[in-house]
Each structure stands twice: as structure tokens, then as C-alpha cells.
Motif scaffolding. Structure first.
Motif, short mmCIF file in Angstrom:
data_model
loop_
_atom_site.label_atom_id
_atom_site.label_comp_id
_atom_site.label_asym_id
_atom_site.label_seq_id
_atom_site.Cartn_x
_atom_site.Cartn_y
_atom_site.Cartn_z
N ASP A 51 21.26 -1.45 -10.09
CA ASP A 51 21.11 -1.00 -11.63
C ASP A 51 22.63 -0.70 -11.93
OD1 ASP A 51 18.15 -1.17 -12.70
OD2 ASP A 51 18.01 0.39 -10.92
N GLU A 53 23.37 1.09 -15.26
CA GLU A 53 23.40 2.18 -16.05
C GLU A 53 24.39 3.23 -15.44
OE1 GLU A 53 20.74 4.62 -18.90
OE2 GLU A 53 19.99 3.53 -17.19
N GLY A 54 25.45 3.68 -15.89
CA GLY A 54 26.09 4.63 -15.33
C GLY A 54 26.78 4.57 -14.11
N PRO A 109 24.78 -4.15 -18.93
CA PRO A 109 23.28 -4.06 -18.41
C PRO A 109 22.39 -4.76 -19.67
CG PRO A 109 24.25 -1.72 -18.66
CD PRO A 109 24.87 -2.61 -19.34
N LEU A 114 16.84 -1.99 -19.28
CA LEU A 114 17.16 -0.43 -19.50
C LEU A 114 16.02 0.24 -20.06
CD1 LEU A 114 20.71 -0.50 -20.73
CD2 LEU A 114 19.64 0.51 -18.72
N GLN A 118 13.77 3.46 -18.78
CA GLN A 118 13.59 4.62 -19.29
C GLN A 118 11.94 5.07 -19.36
OE1 GLN A 118 15.48 3.81 -23.05
NE2 GLN A 118 17.49 3.67 -22.22
N ASN A 303 17.20 -0.35 -27.31
CA ASN A 303 16.79 -1.48 -25.97
C ASN A 303 15.55 -2.01 -26.22
OD1 ASN A 303 19.27 -1.22 -24.91
ND2 ASN A 303 18.71 0.72 -23.82
#
Length: 438
Positions: A51, A53-54, A109, A114, A118, A303
Motif C-alpha cells: 500500500d 498511502e503514507g 496511489p 484508497l 478507508q 476518492n
């Protein structure tokens, strides 16, 4: 105490990637270009793309200097040069590739992934995957060992989620692309004996998508391996198949306003679309382009509005074998590849931010080399569903055997480090740059 448990296990095992469509053919023996990297973890049951993200923040702090091109003399990792025309390795040719250590690392991403993350409560995001396989007469000539159906037989066993504890099962379908037109009989899993494996849409419709349980994955593998060349016929209506598969993926990925699956469309193409061979056939290209794009990504801050279906196109490079009835010229094949790239670029927010990819297959005499290339392309096409990392590389091409005006494929491996764990060269597939020498 309120304790929030999150799964931050992102353990890097291998890196693959592709060149963006706008740099599909590089002009000149030296230059600089962008590549996309796809990072994959070491899950033994079913590897997963990491992943994104971040990834550039704590605790990962991924930076540009974490990447380098492998320059070992190891036969399984060294930089290699292939003739675009013959597919053979060029004796005496030399090439260099290195990561440009200036500028910024781009992390992009996939917003559909995403949005589902979430809502996943820390569970794995499930995929809806459709695979299209060229089963034309030309495909039979090019691949008389039927590896384009045999290789997916092993590929499904190594990918897709069969563990309901990790997250919902993936769903998967396949269309055989042949006979100049589509029919329901071309949906490989449409006749399926196990009702519990079938995925029905909210409209109670079954369109050949199967849950990827352990049982069904084994059965799908057997189905691929037993299919083979006898079903090959005619020309491939690939654009029509892409259009139909994108439509089905969109319906399966979302039930009304509820997000269910991250869609991913994979195609294996050995011949031009039928419309480019038989001009009396209606060109389905505009409809395919629209169905991949959907409503696009209307709000870049939200998203959940992302509606595109990315196309991961696995595309043969020439040569064509002598028994192909009407082999295309390089110009004809380029025109088809450009059309495929237009479809690849339709799956995103713009011509610069899109989540489809083009994975070239270097076809030459050695069966094992071709088999490995196809398997690696399928693996990376599957893992590309989460997005990509961009970085720039410099390349040079020279040495004996390099002729001005001809094309060559430079193959190299990328190595990366994440949380002090370095990717394994022996597991990472080659990434290819196509260079036209000046």
C-alpha cells in the motif's frame, strides 16, 4: 486506554514496473526517462502490492535514494539488450541504466483502492479482475505451446485472496478473445458446476465472475491448463472485449453507492484488433475508451468519486513467425500499440495520472524465457491495482551489433529498500525500455 491496532506490515520482497505509454519508444542511444515501480510484499500465500498511502512518511520514510538499478554480473540480474526485430539477445551490445538521484520520488496511489481501504476496517481490499486472452489464429501461430492459457493456470494459484480472515475473496473472470466477434460462449467460467463459487450482482445476474476460494482457484487453474490451442480461431475483437469487460467490472465493483471491489482489467494481446485487419468490422475502440474512463475521477479530493477501470495491457513485441497469414508491418503494429496506449491512459484523471500500464513481452526462441516473461507480466499487471511509484532513470546503449534506425529492448532490474529490508534480485522481474538507435 483506547488502543487502535493497525496493520503496518509492509515487507518488501520484489519490484517490477513499466515504462509509461508516452515513453513507449525512446529515441536515441542515450537519454533520460520516467519509469513506474510496483513494490510487492513477501506474503507466502498470495503476494500483495505494498500500500502506497503514507509511504513517504513515518515510519517508512521512503525516499528516492532507496532505489537503484541492479548492476551485478549475475546472469539473473545483469542488464541485457534484445533485438526488437528478432527477440534475440544482441551479442556485444552494452547498456547502462541508473536511477537519477535528483528531483522527487512520485507516489501515486490508486484512489479506488484508497477509498476501499478507508472503509475496510484494516482488512485487505478485495479485487474484481477480468482477464482477456487473445485466442486468434495468429495467437496460435505465435504461441503454439499455448502458454497464454497455461501460464495463467499457475498465475491464479499464486495470486488472489483465498483467506477470508484477511478480507473478502477476490472475484475473477476470463474471456477468450477470438472468432472476430464476442459471444457468451467465450466467457471461460460461464459454465460452472459449483453454485457457491458464483458471484451474482445486485441485479441477481451472473456474468462469469468466480469467488477466489481455495477450491475455485484450483479448479480455475485446471480449466486454464485444459483449454489450450484447439479453441483458437479467427481474429481478435480485443477492443470489443475490453469494452464488455470494463462494463462488467464497473457493475461488479460498486452496488449503487456502495464500494465493493477495486476493479482491474488485464489483456494479453498477440494480434491487432479485428477492426484493424478487416475494415468492414465496426471499430469498438471509442466505446472501449469511454467504458474504461467512466465518469473519470470527478473530485480529486474525494476518492469515492473515482469511476475509471484501469487496463493493464500485456502486448507482444514482434517478431511474427513465418506462418502468420498477414503479418503487420512495424508501422501497423505501432498504430495498434498506440491505440492500446490510448485505452491505458483513459483509466485515470488525466493523460499524466492514470492507473493502466503497458507490459511488453519479449518473444524469442527460448520457451522458458518467454514463459517467465509472460508470468512476470501477469504478476505485475495484477499487483498494479494499488498504484505506482515514479522515478527517473538515465540510459545508454552502445557496443557491437547496434545499428542506427533499429529498435532494441533494454532489460534491467530495480532494487529498493523499505524499513531496512532490500528487495530480492532473484525474485524481481525485468523492466524493459524500448530504444530506437540514432
Amino acid at each position: 486506554f483506547n488502543v487502535e491496532i493497525t496493520d503496518e506490515k509492509r515487507s518488501l520482497n520484489k519490484i517490477g514496473g513499466s515504462a509509461p505509454c508516452d515513453t513507449r519508444i525512446l529515441k536515441g542511444k542515450s537519454g533520460e526517462t520516467t519509469i513506474r515501480a510496483i513494490m510487492v510484499d513477501d506474503n507466502q500465500n498470495a503476494p500483495e502490492a505494498i500500500d502506497l498511502e503514507g509511504l513517504d512518511k513515518e515510519p517508512f520514510n521512503l525516499k528516492l535514494e532507496a532505489f537503484k538499478v541492479v548492476t551485478d554480473d549475475d546472469e539473473n540480474a545483469k542488464i541485457r539488450v534484445f533485438s526488437h526485430e528478432t527477440g534475440d539477445e544482441v551479442t556485444g551490445a552494452t547498456a547502462t541504466v541508473e536511477v537519477v538521484q535528483s528531483g522527487e520520488l512520485g507516489i501515486q496511489p490508486n484512489p479506488r483502492n484508497l477509498a476501499l481501504r478507508q472503509e475496510s476496517d484494516n482488512r485487505r481490499v478485495p479485487l474484481a479482475v477480468a482477464l482477456l486472452i487473445d485466442m486468434s489464429d495468429t495467437a496460435l501461430s505465435q504461441d503454439n505451446g499455448a502458454l497464454r492459457t497455461a501460464v495463467p493456470g499457475s498465475w491464479v494459484l499464486e495470486n488472489f485472496n483465498t483467506d477470508s480472515i484477511r478480507g473478502d475473496f477476490d472475484i475473477f473472470s476470463t474471456i477468450l478473445v477470438r472468432n472476430d466477434d464476442l459471444s457468451a460462449g467465450d466467457i471461460l467460467f460461464f459454465q460452472w458446476d459449483y453454485e457457491e463459487d458464483k458471484y451474482y450482482t445486485g441485479q441477481d445476474s451472473y456474468k462469469g465472475f468466480i469467488y477466489t476460494t481455495k477450491q475455485s482457484r484450483d479448479l480455475m487453474s485446471e480449466k486454464f491448463i485444459s483449454t489450450g490451442n484447439p479453441v483458437s480461431a479467427g481474429n481478435p475483437p480485443m477492443f470489443a472485449a475490453i469494452s464488455a469487460a470494463a462494463k462488467d467490472l464497473r457493475e461488479h465493483a460498486r452496488d449503487g453507492g456502495t464500494l465493493l471491489y477495486n476493479p482491474n482489467l488485464i489483456s494479453i494481446s498477440l494480434e491487432r484488433d479485428v477492426a484493424l485487419i478487416n475494415t468492414s468490422k465496426q471499430d469498438a475502440f471509442p466505446q472501449a475508451q469511454q467504458r474504461i474512463r467512466g465518469s473519470g475521477w470527478t473530485d480529486l479530493e474525494d476518492n469515492t468519486t473515482a469511476d475509471f477501470v484501469p487496463l493493464q495491457a500485456i502486448l507482444w513485441h514482434k517478431p511474427f513467425p513465418p506462418d502468420v497469414t498477414n503479418p503487420p508491418s512495424q508501422q501497423d503494429w505501432d498504430a495498434y500499440a498506440d491505440k492500446v496506449c490510448d485505452l491505458v491512459r483513459a483509466g485515470g484523471a488525466s493523460k499524466n495520472i492514470y492507473f493502466g500500464n503497458l507490459f511488453p513481452i519479449i518473444r524469442r526462441g527460448a520457451r522458458d524465457f518467454y514463459k517467465e516473461n509472460l508470468k512476470n507480466a501477469l504478476d505485475m499487471a495484477y499487483q498494479a491495482s494499488k498504484g505506482y511509484v515514479t522515478l527517473k532513470v538515465k540510459y545508454t546503449l552502445g557496443g557491437a551489433g547496434i545499428e542506427s534506425g533499429k529498435r532494441y529492448n533494454i532489460g534491467f532490474k530495480l532494487q529498493g529498500t523499505l524499513l531496512d529490508q532490500t528487495s530480492r534480485n532473484e525474485n524481481s522481474p525485468y523492466i524493459y525500455l524500448t530504444v530506437e538507435a540514432n
